[in-house]
Design a protein around this motif. Structure first.
Motif, PDB file in Angstrom:
ATOM      1  N   ALA A 115       4.261  -7.652 -25.783  1.00  0.00           N
ATOM      2  CA  ALA A 115       3.775  -6.406 -25.196  1.00  0.00           C
ATOM      3  C   ALA A 115       2.631  -6.711 -24.220  1.00  0.00           C
ATOM      4  CB  ALA A 115       3.294  -5.457 -26.285  1.00  0.00           C
ATOM      5  N   GLU A 116       2.527  -5.888 -23.194  1.00  0.00           N
ATOM      6  CA  GLU A 116       1.485  -6.079 -22.181  1.00  0.00           C
ATOM      7  C   GLU A 116       0.247  -5.241 -22.490  1.00  0.00           C
ATOM      8  OE1 GLU A 116       3.281  -6.859 -17.876  1.00  0.00           O
ATOM      9  OE2 GLU A 116       4.030  -4.992 -18.736  1.00  0.00           O
ATOM     10  N   THR A 117      -0.920  -5.831 -22.304  1.00  0.00           N
ATOM     11  CA  THR A 117      -2.145  -5.044 -22.335  1.00  0.00           C
ATOM     12  C   THR A 117      -2.195  -4.210 -21.062  1.00  0.00           C
ATOM     13  OG1 THR A 117      -3.477  -6.700 -21.164  1.00  0.00           O
ATOM     14  CG2 THR A 117      -3.344  -6.894 -23.574  1.00  0.00           C
ATOM     15  N   TRP A 118      -3.048  -3.214 -21.047  1.00  0.00           N
ATOM     16  CA  TRP A 118      -3.189  -2.370 -19.860  1.00  0.00           C
ATOM     17  C   TRP A 118      -3.584  -3.218 -18.649  1.00  0.00           C
ATOM     18  CZ3 TRP A 118      -2.354   2.744 -18.699  1.00  0.00           C
ATOM     19  CH2 TRP A 118      -2.902   3.213 -17.506  1.00  0.00           C
ATOM     20  N   GLU A 119      -4.542  -4.114 -18.851  1.00  0.00           N
ATOM     21  CA  GLU A 119      -5.037  -4.948 -17.746  1.00  0.00           C
ATOM     22  C   GLU A 119      -3.928  -5.812 -17.162  1.00  0.00           C
ATOM     23  OE1 GLU A 119      -8.566  -8.258 -16.848  1.00  0.00           O
ATOM     24  OE2 GLU A 119      -8.183  -7.551 -18.898  1.00  0.00           O
ATOM     25  N   THR A 120      -3.112  -6.414 -18.030  1.00  0.00           N
ATOM     26  CA  THR A 120      -2.021  -7.270 -17.562  1.00  0.00           C
ATOM     27  C   THR A 120      -0.992  -6.469 -16.769  1.00  0.00           C
ATOM     28  OG1 THR A 120      -2.267  -8.773 -19.445  1.00  0.00           O
ATOM     29  CG2 THR A 120      -0.164  -8.817 -18.284  1.00  0.00           C
ATOM     30  N   ALA A 121      -0.605  -5.329 -17.316  1.00  0.00           N
ATOM     31  CA  ALA A 121       0.386  -4.485 -16.639  1.00  0.00           C
ATOM     32  C   ALA A 121      -0.156  -3.942 -15.320  1.00  0.00           C
ATOM     33  CB  ALA A 121       0.800  -3.336 -17.553  1.00  0.00           C
ATOM     34  N   GLN A 122      -1.400  -3.512 -15.333  1.00  0.00           N
ATOM     35  CA  GLN A 122      -2.004  -2.941 -14.124  1.00  0.00           C
ATOM     36  C   GLN A 122      -2.065  -3.967 -12.996  1.00  0.00           C
ATOM     37  OE1 GLN A 122      -6.320  -1.926 -14.097  1.00  0.00           O
ATOM     38  NE2 GLN A 122      -5.610   0.143 -13.589  1.00  0.00           N
ATOM     39  N   LYS A 123      -2.440  -5.200 -13.328  1.00  0.00           N
ATOM     40  CA  LYS A 123      -2.499  -6.244 -12.312  1.00  0.00           C
ATOM     41  C   LYS A 123      -1.112  -6.516 -11.738  1.00  0.00           C
ATOM     42  CE  LYS A 123      -3.877 -11.039 -11.450  1.00  0.00           C
ATOM     43  NZ  LYS A 123      -2.624 -11.318 -10.710  1.00  0.00           N
ATOM     44  N   ARG A 124      -0.113  -6.580 -12.614  1.00  0.00           N
ATOM     45  CA  ARG A 124       1.262  -6.822 -12.151  1.00  0.00           C
ATOM     46  C   ARG A 124       1.734  -5.726 -11.210  1.00  0.00           C
ATOM     47  NH1 ARG A 124       5.435  -4.299 -14.165  1.00  0.00           N
ATOM     48  NH2 ARG A 124       4.596  -3.974 -16.277  1.00  0.00           N
ATOM     49  N   VAL A 125       1.523  -4.484 -11.622  1.00  0.00           N
ATOM     50  CA  VAL A 125       1.980  -3.356 -10.804  1.00  0.00           C
ATOM     51  C   VAL A 125       1.266  -3.333  -9.456  1.00  0.00           C
ATOM     52  CG1 VAL A 125       2.082  -0.841 -10.629  1.00  0.00           C
ATOM     53  CG2 VAL A 125       2.658  -1.968 -12.790  1.00  0.00           C
ATOM     54  N   MET A 126      -0.042  -3.565  -9.458  1.00  0.00           N
ATOM     55  CA  MET A 126      -0.791  -3.554  -8.194  1.00  0.00           C
ATOM     56  C   MET A 126      -0.366  -4.704  -7.287  1.00  0.00           C
ATOM     57  SD  MET A 126      -2.542  -0.938  -7.641  1.00  0.00           S
ATOM     58  CE  MET A 126      -3.250  -1.605  -6.123  1.00  0.00           C
ATOM     59  N   ASP A 127      -0.015  -5.843  -7.870  1.00  0.00           N
ATOM     60  CA  ASP A 127       0.509  -6.949  -7.057  1.00  0.00           C
ATOM     61  C   ASP A 127       1.791  -6.501  -6.354  1.00  0.00           C
ATOM     62  OD1 ASP A 127      -1.516  -8.655  -7.761  1.00  0.00           O
ATOM     63  OD2 ASP A 127      -0.371  -9.749  -9.276  1.00  0.00           O
ATOM     64  N   GLY A 128       2.646  -5.777  -7.091  1.00  0.00           N
ATOM     65  CA  GLY A 128       3.884  -5.275  -6.491  1.00  0.00           C
ATOM     66  C   GLY A 128       3.624  -4.246  -5.409  1.00  0.00           C
ATOM     67  N   ILE A 129       2.693  -3.336  -5.650  1.00  0.00           N
ATOM     68  CA  ILE A 129       2.355  -2.303  -4.659  1.00  0.00           C
ATOM     69  C   ILE A 129       1.802  -2.948  -3.393  1.00  0.00           C
ATOM     70  CG2 ILE A 129       0.834  -0.350  -4.168  1.00  0.00           C
ATOM     71  CD1 ILE A 129       3.076   0.345  -6.070  1.00  0.00           C
ATOM     72  N   ARG A 130       0.972  -3.954  -3.555  1.00  0.00           N
ATOM     73  CA  ARG A 130       0.422  -4.652  -2.380  1.00  0.00           C
ATOM     74  C   ARG A 130       1.527  -5.350  -1.595  1.00  0.00           C
ATOM     75  NH1 ARG A 130      -3.531  -6.138  -6.258  1.00  0.00           N
ATOM     76  NH2 ARG A 130      -5.507  -5.019  -5.965  1.00  0.00           N
ATOM     77  N   GLU A 131       2.461  -5.968  -2.300  1.00  0.00           N
ATOM     78  CA  GLU A 131       3.580  -6.631  -1.630  1.00  0.00           C
ATOM     79  C   GLU A 131       4.387  -5.630  -0.816  1.00  0.00           C
ATOM     80  OE1 GLU A 131       5.988  -8.669  -4.455  1.00  0.00           O
ATOM     81  OE2 GLU A 131       4.442 -10.158  -4.966  1.00  0.00           O
ATOM     82  N   ILE A 132       4.715  -4.519  -1.433  1.00  0.00           N
ATOM     83  CA  ILE A 132       5.528  -3.491  -0.773  1.00  0.00           C
ATOM     84  C   ILE A 132       4.798  -2.927   0.446  1.00  0.00           C
ATOM     85  CG2 ILE A 132       6.455  -1.156  -1.060  1.00  0.00           C
ATOM     86  CD1 ILE A 132       7.044  -1.971  -4.014  1.00  0.00           C
ATOM     87  N   ALA A 133       3.531  -2.567   0.262  1.00  0.00           N
ATOM     88  CA  ALA A 133       2.760  -1.987   1.363  1.00  0.00           C
ATOM     89  C   ALA A 133       2.572  -2.991   2.493  1.00  0.00           C
ATOM     90  CB  ALA A 133       1.401  -1.506   0.852  1.00  0.00           C
ATOM     91  N   GLY A 134       2.303  -4.246   2.129  1.00  0.00           N
ATOM     92  CA  GLY A 134       2.108  -5.276   3.148  1.00  0.00           C
ATOM     93  C   GLY A 134       3.368  -5.527   3.959  1.00  0.00           C
ATOM     94  N   GLU A 135       4.504  -5.598   3.290  1.00  0.00           N
ATOM     95  CA  GLU A 135       5.780  -5.797   3.981  1.00  0.00           C
ATOM     96  C   GLU A 135       6.076  -4.630   4.922  1.00  0.00           C
ATOM     97  OE1 GLU A 135       8.730  -6.314   0.998  1.00  0.00           O
ATOM     98  OE2 GLU A 135       7.978  -8.275   0.335  1.00  0.00           O
ATOM     99  N   ALA A 136       5.860  -3.421   4.433  1.00  0.00           N
ATOM    100  CA  ALA A 136       6.126  -2.236   5.247  1.00  0.00           C
ATOM    101  C   ALA A 136       5.222  -2.207   6.469  1.00  0.00           C
ATOM    102  CB  ALA A 136       5.924  -0.974   4.408  1.00  0.00           C
ATOM    103  N   SER A 137       3.963  -2.547   6.277  1.00  0.00           N
ATOM    104  CA  SER A 137       3.011  -2.541   7.383  1.00  0.00           C
ATOM    105  C   SER A 137       3.400  -3.555   8.457  1.00  0.00           C
ATOM    106  CB  SER A 137       1.602  -2.850   6.861  1.00  0.00           C
ATOM    107  OG  SER A 137       0.659  -2.839   7.900  1.00  0.00           O
TER     108      SER A 137
END
Length: 267
Positions: A185-207
């Motif tokens: 199971a993921e802690t909140w911190e672990t999951a949050q970092k993973r999700v934000m890494d994905g959001i940054r990837e998506i936003a960066g690619e789109a930009s």
């Protein structure tokens, strides 16, 4: 005669130097204009929670495990697509987690938004939080050990503390993860970092591609974790199925514009 030739040569030299200096003065302006033209435009991310699933209906924990959309879940995704079309909102790119419920929701949105030709790009980093051994369990079963670990007599007491602002949901999620004997199971911190890494990837690619409006179909807890990372004051409790959370990405900076917007699916 000789004097006139000398004067003509001197004048020609002066004109050449002037032209060269003028050209040098204009060059930076041209380069600056080109640089401005290449500067990435802001990207609007429409973070959408998937439609209701069979496990949602039974109230069971659904993180990395999956289940299909219910009839109502599919209907609300279709309604969201029609609402977005009515609002004149189209997408330059569409991303989803690699969970079937997210991909199914995205396809229904696009089919009803008049953009069935847009291909889905999967990013596993925007998956839901992983609940480890508690995947598919009822919340009472999953959170009872966490409640005891945090000093509460029951899950209801712990959730009451969360609702009352005395305990943060991230503390409850982390406590649950720490009681998982499988350690998956993921802690909140672990999951949050993973999700934000994905959001940054998506936003960066789109930009980089000049894409201004991007649909991202993800999950309730995952989206909430991203919002909390960007703006802790913007949290809005549990997100509705097919809700829209709008985030602006501009030159490396994220801003939460709205959270849990259900207006697109209203009749």
């Amino acid at each position: 005669m000789r004097q006139r030739k000398v004067m003509a040569i001197m004048m020609a030299g002066i004109l050449c130097v002037t032209a060269a200096l003028t050209g040098c003065a204009k060059a930076p302006g041209k380069e600056q204009t080109e640089a401005q033209a290449m500067e990435p435009a802001p990207v609007t991310l429409y973070l959408t929670r998937h439609g209701k699933t069979m496990l949602n209906t039974t109230g069971r924990m659904q993180g990395w495990c999956d289940s299909p959309l219910t009839e109502d879940g599919a209907a609300v995704a279709e309604k969201l697509g029609r609402g977005l079309k009515k609002a004149g909102i189209t997408f330059d790119a569409v991303y989803t987690s690699d969970s079937g419920r997210a991909m199914e929701t995205a396809e229904l949105i696009l089919n009803n938004n008049g953009q069935p030709e847009v291909s889905l790009q999967r990013n596993p980093k925007v998956r839901e939080v992983c609940y480890g051994i508690y995947e598919g369990a009822m919340p009472a079963e999953a959170y009872t050990p966490a409640a005891k670990a945090l000093g509460y007599d029951s899950v209801d007491a712990m959730m009451g503390a969360v609702m009352g602002g005395k305990l943060k949901i991230e503390e409850a999620v982390t406590a649950m993860a720490e009681t998982d004997e499988s350690k998956t199971a993921e802690t909140w911190e672990t999951a949050q970092k993973r999700v934000m890494d994905g959001i940054r990837e998506i936003a960066g690619e789109a930009s980089e591609r000049g894409q201004k409006q991007v649909l991202v179909v993800s999950h309730g807890m995952a989206i909430s974790a991203a919002v909390a990372a960007i703006d802790p004051d913007a949290a809005a409790g549990e997100l509705g199925n097919a809700s829209i959370t709008k985030i602006i990405y501009d030159n490396g900076t994220f801003t939460v514009e709205s959270v849990n917007d259900m207006s697109y699916i209203e009749e």
